[in-house]
Enzyme design. Structure first.
Site, PDB file in Angstrom:
ATOM      1  N   GLU A 108      24.201  14.325   8.323  1.00  0.00           N
ATOM      2  CA  GLU A 108      24.705  14.164   9.908  1.00  0.00           C
ATOM      3  C   GLU A 108      23.561  14.096  10.709  1.00  0.00           C
ATOM      4  O   GLU A 108      23.322  12.840  11.340  1.00  0.00           O
ATOM      5  CB  GLU A 108      24.926  15.571  10.070  1.00  0.00           C
ATOM      6  CG  GLU A 108      25.802  15.789  11.083  1.00  0.00           C
ATOM      7  CD  GLU A 108      26.255  17.154  10.995  1.00  0.00           C
ATOM      8  OE1 GLU A 108      26.274  17.909  10.478  1.00  0.00           O
ATOM      9  OE2 GLU A 108      26.071  17.471  13.201  1.00  0.00           O
ATOM     10  N   ASP A 147      20.516  24.144  11.272  1.00  0.00           N
ATOM     11  CA  ASP A 147      21.965  23.175  10.684  1.00  0.00           C
ATOM     12  C   ASP A 147      21.151  21.531   9.719  1.00  0.00           C
ATOM     13  O   ASP A 147      21.893  21.113  10.678  1.00  0.00           O
ATOM     14  CB  ASP A 147      22.659  22.993  11.813  1.00  0.00           C
ATOM     15  CG  ASP A 147      24.543  22.506  11.771  1.00  0.00           C
ATOM     16  OD1 ASP A 147      24.139  22.376  10.292  1.00  0.00           O
ATOM     17  OD2 ASP A 147      24.764  22.377  12.539  1.00  0.00           O
ATOM     18  N   TRP A 151      24.286  25.496  22.483  1.00  0.00           N
ATOM     19  CA  TRP A 151      23.755  25.477  20.918  1.00  0.00           C
ATOM     20  C   TRP A 151      23.272  25.898  20.614  1.00  0.00           C
ATOM     21  O   TRP A 151      22.940  26.152  19.477  1.00  0.00           O
ATOM     22  CB  TRP A 151      24.409  24.374  20.524  1.00  0.00           C
ATOM     23  CG  TRP A 151      26.165  22.984  20.268  1.00  0.00           C
ATOM     24  CD1 TRP A 151      25.912  22.696  21.458  1.00  0.00           C
ATOM     25  CD2 TRP A 151      26.815  23.455  20.460  1.00  0.00           C
ATOM     26  NE1 TRP A 151      27.328  22.490  21.743  1.00  0.00           N
ATOM     27  CE2 TRP A 151      28.270  22.592  20.448  1.00  0.00           C
ATOM     28  CE3 TRP A 151      27.258  24.569  19.205  1.00  0.00           C
ATOM     29  CZ2 TRP A 151      29.620  22.965  20.663  1.00  0.00           C
ATOM     30  CZ3 TRP A 151      28.937  24.825  18.646  1.00  0.00           C
ATOM     31  CH2 TRP A 151      29.764  23.634  19.322  1.00  0.00           C
ATOM     32  N   ARG A 198      30.568  31.877   3.930  1.00  0.00           N
ATOM     33  CA  ARG A 198      29.113  30.663   4.516  1.00  0.00           C
ATOM     34  C   ARG A 198      28.212  32.221   5.496  1.00  0.00           C
ATOM     35  O   ARG A 198      29.469  32.394   6.442  1.00  0.00           O
ATOM     36  CB  ARG A 198      30.132  30.203   5.127  1.00  0.00           C
ATOM     37  CG  ARG A 198      30.287  29.275   3.996  1.00  0.00           C
ATOM     38  CD  ARG A 198      30.985  27.619   4.540  1.00  0.00           C
ATOM     39  NE  ARG A 198      29.947  26.391   5.337  1.00  0.00           N
ATOM     40  CZ  ARG A 198      30.039  26.272   6.484  1.00  0.00           C
ATOM     41  NH1 ARG A 198      30.799  26.222   7.887  1.00  0.00           N
ATOM     42  NH2 ARG A 198      28.898  24.709   7.128  1.00  0.00           N
ATOM     43  N   GLU A 230      31.583  28.905  15.431  1.00  0.00           N
ATOM     44  CA  GLU A 230      32.103  27.824  15.544  1.00  0.00           C
ATOM     45  C   GLU A 230      33.666  28.180  16.382  1.00  0.00           C
ATOM     46  O   GLU A 230      34.157  26.989  15.415  1.00  0.00           O
ATOM     47  CB  GLU A 230      31.535  26.135  15.455  1.00  0.00           C
ATOM     48  CG  GLU A 230      29.985  25.992  15.374  1.00  0.00           C
ATOM     49  CD  GLU A 230      29.638  24.890  14.388  1.00  0.00           C
ATOM     50  OE1 GLU A 230      30.587  24.750  13.621  1.00  0.00           O
ATOM     51  OE2 GLU A 230      28.540  24.961  14.842  1.00  0.00           O
TER      52      GLU A 230
HETATM   53  C1  GCU Z   1      27.460  21.329  11.612  1.00  0.00           C
HETATM   54  C2  GCU Z   1      28.542  20.534  11.701  1.00  0.00           C
HETATM   55  C3  GCU Z   1      29.820  20.532  12.366  1.00  0.00           C
HETATM   56  C4  GCU Z   1      30.366  21.647  10.780  1.00  0.00           C
HETATM   57  C5  GCU Z   1      28.867  22.859  10.418  1.00  0.00           C
HETATM   58  C6  GCU Z   1      29.519  24.145   9.206  1.00  0.00           C
HETATM   59  O1  GCU Z   1      27.434  22.203  13.376  1.00  0.00           O
HETATM   60  O2  GCU Z   1      27.943  19.408  13.481  1.00  0.00           O
HETATM   61  O3  GCU Z   1      30.280  19.623  12.177  1.00  0.00           O
HETATM   62  O4  GCU Z   1      31.419  22.212  10.750  1.00  0.00           O
HETATM   63  O5  GCU Z   1      27.900  22.381  11.173  1.00  0.00           O
HETATM   64  O6  GCU Z   1      28.493  23.650   8.929  1.00  0.00           O
HETATM   65  O7  GCU Z   1      30.299  24.850   9.360  1.00  0.00           O
END
Ligand code: GCU
Length: 660
Positions: free
Chosen positions: A383, A355, A521, A309, A276
């Site tokens: 979330e 996720d 996504w 991670r 991301e």
């Molecule tokens: C999800 C979440 C993000 C977070 C990401 C992660 O996508 O929406 O806000 O940064 O997980 O675990 O890195």
């Protein structure tokens, strides 16, 4: 009073025990307290402080200090045994708590207080406990400006307006809550480490962080930070972050020296790399073993750990490309690297391959890398499970992962395959810590499960309810009946049968069936007029199912064998597909949404029945949230049912209202 001093004691409420016989049975065993010598800010000092604050409140006794070896009263003794473990036993005239170290005595003291607060009798007390997992961690996604990514409970407990907060009464309460359930590690900042937070590892912030570490240390909690892989560049000190460049290695070694000089028991770093838009080793054509080992080598001399991670996937996908499957990504990136990571690297793997959806299969990475240390990452912050506006008791979900047989044999469960568990924290500076008062149960439950993954969610719910609201069995049972099943209720009125993702983009609250369908996504469900679901089979789909060990792969591959609750995660099926329950797929979607929304509505009534037993402020606050949940669940029901009715043209066999 500063608003930050006004906060709920949560499950450390220590409400007076009303039953006089019970109170006296405890009191005469606890009036005298004998302890070994201890230092000022030691875990033992914290244990004494906790006992002295709690026992008067629970039992109305003043605790006196005894001398020497005591035959009566409460005696805390340092004996042999495993680190952090303790034994707790009741005698006619006293209670004996033994542990190998001070931390064991602190944990044992909290367990004793919990036992009393739950309204149990002293006679049954005979416990010997040791944590099953060495690492029990909360990961906060907090930013220096005080905001919290995916936070639903106010602002950060640690940061405000670019500063690290001093360790005041709120943070001491936070540390007590953690230690009371055995959580022994905390990462303070967001895994998305932007420029300001990159500076946390510089002398600008380290002295303040050292103060927090000092407080946490006395409660047995080690401090961690999330690190920016490109820190040498972001801080303007090098023009590269290439893990194989000796200047970069030297930079991290020097950085580790600076950090550990400030905080000698610092734990290490959590790293989100190549994910991301975060920087990572891919920028330099290196792989994730090379990336992780760079940091691991730098922190090794200090006993530090790198939590690397595995949430690595292409977040710029094209929905028209049916060959790429995000679910495959973690395994595809990491599985082949087994054996290449240094011993102080832990791969931190989300419970499922996508996720944190309400329901996903377990990540196929667990148990599949015998030479690599792994840690499970869960999401306590809700979330995708109602954002602490809906009741969703997550220990039931977590248990389904912890117990999952990632390997064959009696010891093949996920909990035995990992070295630790981390959860994305759900607490912030709201007076009740978690926004929804009942969401405190997820925080509590995470700690309890990380300590002992064999605990049952029902027991966790009852313990929590008794400690928080007092041990009246009627109240405890009523609360347990609300918490238990609330995850499945949430699941049943949201996205069906493992498909997930029918949420509003970005903030992820409320229904939007096609919200992510044509986005980048990698989160699609492919509903059309004939059917819905993602074909992830080896034979004709993306091949994700084949990432599991053969027995599981066979199960997921065949829609006749696939667990029903995950069937649309693995298969694209026609609406008329007959599920093993004997209900056609489309009818099962309708049924589940009608039933889920009515179960959500029933929660309001269950809570109303508790009005006389719950403190007014909490009663009204929870009622408001449950009413919102009821309304939002009805919206979910109607949006999803209408969506599938419009796609399929199939009416509800039971003739209930589906809007056209
Ligand atoms: C999800 C979440 C993000 C977070 C990401 C992660 O996508 O929406 O806000 O940064 O997980 O675990 O890195």
């Amino acid at each position: 009073m500063d608003s930050n001093d006004d906060f709920s004691p949560a499950w450390l409420a220590y409400k007076p025990i009303a039953n006089r016989t019970l109170r006296e049975a405890w009191a005469h065993r606890l009036e005298v307290l004998t302890l070994p010598p201890f230092g000022l800010y030691s875990p033992l000092a914290r244990a004494e402080q906790e006992l002295k604050e709690a026992l008067p409140s629970l039992l109305g006794v003043e605790v006196k200090r005894g001398r020497g070896i005591a035959s009566k009263g409460l005696s805390l003794e340092l004996t042999g045994g495993a680190p952090e473990s303790f034994s707790l036993r009741c005698f006619p005239d006293g209670i004996r708590l033994k542990a190998a170290d001070e931390l064991g005595l602190l944990y044992g003291s909290f367990r004793l207080l919990a036992w009393i607060a739950q309204g149990r009798e002293p006679e049954g007390l005979d416990l010997a406990e040791a944590p099953r997992l060495g690492l029990r961690m909360l990961d906060h996604w907090d930013n220096l400006d005080g905001s919290v990514e995916r936070g639903y409970a106010g602002k950060s407990l640690f940061f405000r307006d670019g500063r690290v907060l001093p360790p005041g009464s709120r943070l001491r309460a936070y540390a007590r809550l953690l230690a009371s359930v055995g959580i022994n590690a905390v990462a303070l900042n967001n895994v998305n480490v932007r420029d300001p937070e990159t500076r946390l590892i510089t002398p600008l912030y380290l002295p303040r962080l050292a103060k927090l570490a000092e407080l946490f240390r006395s409660y047995g909690i080690r401090l961690y930070l999330s690190a920016n892989f490109a820190a040498p560049v972001t801080l303007g000190e090098l023009d590269t972050a290439d893990p194989l460049d000796p200047r970069v290695a030297a930079w991290w070694e020097e950085r580790a020296r600076i950090v550990w000089e400030a905080i000698p028991d610092f734990g290490g770093f959590v790293v989100k790399a190549d994910s991301e838009h975060r920087p990572g080793p891919f920028t330099y054509g290196r792989d994730h073993a090379e990336g992780a080992n760079l940091l691991a080598k730098a922190v090794a001399p200090y006993g530090g750990t790198i939590f690397w991670r595995c949430f690595v996937y292409n977040c710029l996908q094209d929905w028209r490309d049916r060959s790429t499957d995000r679910a495959r990504a973690a395994y595809d990136h990491f599985h082949g690297l087994d054996g290449r990571f240094l011993p102080n690297v832990r791969l931190q793997i989300k419970n499922g391959p996508m996720d944190f959806q309400p329901r996903e299969p377990v990540s196929p990475l667990f148990g599949s890398m015998p030479s690599t240390g792994q840690v499970l990452e869960l999401q306590a912050t809700q979330e995708y499970t109602g954002q602490q506006r809906h009741l969703c008791f997550l220990p039931e979900q977590w248990k389904s992962y912890l117990d999952f047989p990632v390997a064959t044999g009696p010891d093949g469960d996920l909990a035995r395959s990992v070295q630790g568990i981390a959860a994305v924290a759900n607490a912030g500076d709201d007076p009740n810590w978690t926004g929804h008062d009942l969401a405190q149960a997820n925080w509590y439950g995470f700690g309890r499960l990380a300590w002992n993954p064999e605990l049952q969610p029902g027991d966790i719910a009852r313990e929590w309810a008794a400690q928080t609201f007092g041990p009246d069995p009627k109240v405890v049972e009523a609360l347990a009946s609300m918490l238990l099943g609330s995850w499945e209720t949430y699941e049943s009125y949201t996205a069906p049968l493992g498909v997930g993702w029918m949420v509003n983009p970005n903030h992820h609250y409320g229904p939007s069936p096609d919200g992510y369908e044509y986005d980048r996504w990698g989160t699609y469900h492919f509903a059309d007029r004939d059917g819905v679901g993602v074909d992830r089979t080896r034979s004709k789909g993306t091949g994700f199912a084949a990432q599991y060990r053969p027995e599981l792969a066979a199960l997921f591959e065949d829609p006749a064998l696939c667990p029903q609750e995950l069937i649309l995660f693995f298969h694209h099926l026609p609406y008329g597909w007959m599920l093993r329950s004997g209900t056609p797929l489309i009818q099962s979607i309708y049924d589940s949404h009608f039933e889920g929304a009515s179960r959500a509505a029933a929660l309001v009534e269950k809570w109303k029945a508790l009005e006389a037993s719950i403190e007014g402020k909490i009663y009204s606050a929870v009622l408001k949230r449950l009413e919102e949940q009821k309304e939002n669940a009805a919206l979910w029901r109607d949006v999803i049912n209408t969506y599938f009715f419009r796609k399929s043209g199939v009416a509800d066999a039971r003739g209930r209202l589906i809007h056209r």
